[in-house]
Design an enzyme around this catalytic site. Sequence first.
Site, PDB file in Angstrom:
ATOM      1  N   HIS A  69       8.269   1.141  -4.361  1.00  0.00           N
ATOM      2  CA  HIS A  69       8.510  -0.084  -3.580  1.00  0.00           C
ATOM      3  C   HIS A  69       9.381  -1.086  -4.329  1.00  0.00           C
ATOM      4  O   HIS A  69      10.071  -1.899  -3.713  1.00  0.00           O
ATOM      5  CB  HIS A  69       7.184  -0.715  -3.164  1.00  0.00           C
TER       6      HIS A  69
ATOM      7  N   ARG B 111       3.570   4.350  -6.379  1.00  0.00           N
ATOM      8  CA  ARG B 111       3.965   3.535  -5.216  1.00  0.00           C
ATOM      9  C   ARG B 111       4.634   2.223  -5.662  1.00  0.00           C
ATOM     10  O   ARG B 111       5.582   1.756  -5.026  1.00  0.00           O
ATOM     11  CB  ARG B 111       2.728   3.250  -4.353  1.00  0.00           C
TER      12      ARG B 111
ATOM     13  N   TRP C  37      -3.872  12.390   1.928  1.00  0.00           N
ATOM     14  CA  TRP C  37      -3.088  13.425   2.610  1.00  0.00           C
ATOM     15  C   TRP C  37      -3.558  14.822   2.207  1.00  0.00           C
ATOM     16  O   TRP C  37      -3.426  15.772   2.962  1.00  0.00           O
ATOM     17  CB  TRP C  37      -1.610  13.287   2.240  1.00  0.00           C
TER      18      TRP C  37
HETATM   19  C1  HEM Z   1       8.809   7.246   5.517  1.00  0.00           C
HETATM   20  C2  HEM Z   1       8.546   6.951   4.269  1.00  0.00           C
HETATM   21  C3  HEM Z   1       7.210   6.409   3.802  1.00  0.00           C
HETATM   22  C4  HEM Z   1       6.244   5.747   4.509  1.00  0.00           C
HETATM   23  C5  HEM Z   1       6.266   5.332   5.965  1.00  0.00           C
HETATM   24  C6  HEM Z   1       5.153   5.494   3.588  1.00  0.00           C
HETATM   25  C7  HEM Z   1       3.970   4.846   3.914  1.00  0.00           C
HETATM   26  C8  HEM Z   1       2.855   4.768   3.106  1.00  0.00           C
HETATM   27  C9  HEM Z   1       1.604   4.164   3.474  1.00  0.00           C
HETATM   28  C10 HEM Z   1       1.307   3.487   4.802  1.00  0.00           C
HETATM   29  C11 HEM Z   1       0.754   4.307   2.418  1.00  0.00           C
HETATM   30  C12 HEM Z   1      -0.697   3.851   2.321  1.00  0.00           C
HETATM   31  C13 HEM Z   1      -0.795   2.506   1.593  1.00  0.00           C
HETATM   32  C14 HEM Z   1      -2.231   2.048   1.436  1.00  0.00           C
HETATM   33  O1  HEM Z   1      -2.913   1.898   2.460  1.00  0.00           O
HETATM   34  O2  HEM Z   1      -2.655   1.840   0.278  1.00  0.00           O
HETATM   35  C15 HEM Z   1       1.471   5.009   1.388  1.00  0.00           C
HETATM   36  C16 HEM Z   1       0.937   5.380   0.183  1.00  0.00           C
HETATM   37  C17 HEM Z   1       1.633   6.004  -0.813  1.00  0.00           C
HETATM   38  N1  HEM Z   1       2.986   6.283  -0.826  1.00  0.00           N
HETATM   39 FE1  HEM Z   1       4.212   6.201   0.783  1.00  0.00          FE
HETATM   40  N2  HEM Z   1       5.475   6.009   2.360  1.00  0.00           N
HETATM   41  C18 HEM Z   1       6.733   6.552   2.450  1.00  0.00           C
HETATM   42  C19 HEM Z   1       7.445   7.128   1.426  1.00  0.00           C
HETATM   43  C20 HEM Z   1       7.007   7.234   0.128  1.00  0.00           C
HETATM   44  C21 HEM Z   1       7.822   7.625  -0.987  1.00  0.00           C
HETATM   45  C22 HEM Z   1       9.321   7.912  -0.917  1.00  0.00           C
HETATM   46  C23 HEM Z   1       7.002   7.633  -2.090  1.00  0.00           C
HETATM   47  C24 HEM Z   1       7.334   7.954  -3.535  1.00  0.00           C
HETATM   48  C25 HEM Z   1       8.397   8.624  -3.930  1.00  0.00           C
HETATM   49  C26 HEM Z   1       5.674   7.279  -1.642  1.00  0.00           C
HETATM   50  C27 HEM Z   1       4.563   7.239  -2.441  1.00  0.00           C
HETATM   51  C28 HEM Z   1       3.297   6.856  -2.017  1.00  0.00           C
HETATM   52  C29 HEM Z   1       2.100   6.994  -2.818  1.00  0.00           C
HETATM   53  C30 HEM Z   1       1.989   7.636  -4.202  1.00  0.00           C
HETATM   54  C31 HEM Z   1       1.045   6.453  -2.056  1.00  0.00           C
HETATM   55  C32 HEM Z   1      -0.437   6.378  -2.438  1.00  0.00           C
HETATM   56  C33 HEM Z   1      -0.758   5.017  -3.026  1.00  0.00           C
HETATM   57  C34 HEM Z   1      -2.203   4.842  -3.388  1.00  0.00           C
HETATM   58  O3  HEM Z   1      -2.960   5.830  -3.455  1.00  0.00           O
HETATM   59  O4  HEM Z   1      -2.599   3.692  -3.648  1.00  0.00           O
HETATM   60  N3  HEM Z   1       5.721   7.006  -0.304  1.00  0.00           N
HETATM   61  N4  HEM Z   1       2.754   5.270   1.824  1.00  0.00           N
END
Ligand code: HEM
Length: 277
Positions: free
Chosen positions: A43, A39, A183
């Site tokens: 970002h 992430r 997820w």
């Molecule tokens: C519409 C696009 C996306 C939205 C709205 C979104 C939103 C989010 C949100 C709300 C979280 C939870 C954050 C938290 O509470 O710690 C998250 C986690 C995460 N996202 Fe996304 N994301 C998007 C696209 C992506 C993309 C493109 C990637 C990587 C290529 C990605 C990788 C991750 C990963 C690996 C996590 C888990 C982080 C953790 O476990 O701490 N996301 N995302």
Amino acid sequence: MATLQSPAQLDYDAVRKSIADILEKEDYDDGSYGPILVRLAWHASGTYDTISGTGGSGGATMRFAPESDHGANAGLGIARDLLEPIKKKFPSISYGDLWTLAGVVAIEEMGGPKIPWRPGRSDAPDASACTPDGRLPDGDKGAAHIRDIFYRMGFNDQEIVALIGAHTLGRCHADRSGWVNPWTRAPTTFSNLYFQDLKTTKWRKKKNFTPLQYEDPTGELMMLPADMALLWDRKFRKYVDIYAADEAKFFEDFAAAFSRLLELGVKFPESKASATA
Ligand code: HEM
């Protein structure tokens, strides 16, 4: 001991090994820092704007406020701090290179595809290159918003779906985004499970909970409204079906799109244009 080498001479295999060595942590989330490092890489890169040419992983501007304080980046200080000892060990690596390489190594170590990666990002000296808030996607919005954000970076529908497949990893945290739960049931393994779950599970709105999220019948797994948009939008759905059925195709397309994401806006020194590490 610090390895004092110029970026070109740096032993990137040694950096990779140092990253791989810090991924597992029994008492953190699901036992791995891998997902949060992915992430961070995303970002740092996803702020890119094709029209102005601003943003992207070059500069590593998330080190500075206001970007570090943007709501979307809540919690990513954990990932940045985690990498600090590696920056100290290899001082000549830029933060931009270190953060993106950490995402690449994390994916590879969690069983994902090999991601083409090359060094050459240089760090911005101060906050003046920070991007404005609002360049990263909101989880509570639908297909039109997702397209606005990712088309701005230069991605097409197929690449968008492939990239969001990274939600097979990790989880949401109430104190960061407000949402909760992972997820998939294998959040530290890179796979196409996210697409299979998205398609085959009966998702329903989680009751008495804000912000709105969807849950499976056990209540243990989740989808954001933005994840559901991949299912409900006809053009996105086509790729959900392809990736749910064919993990090799997902790996191939994810590797290409993620590699491109990490290079958006980066001005690589010409001499290293074809170098890989
Ligand atoms: C519409 C696009 C996306 C939205 C709205 C979104 C939103 C989010 C949100 C709300 C979280 C939870 C954050 C938290 O509470 O710690 C998250 C986690 C995460 N996202 Fe996304 N994301 C998007 C696209 C992506 C993309 C493109 C990637 C990587 C290529 C990605 C990788 C991750 C990963 C690996 C996590 C888990 C982080 C953790 O476990 O701490 N996301 N995302």
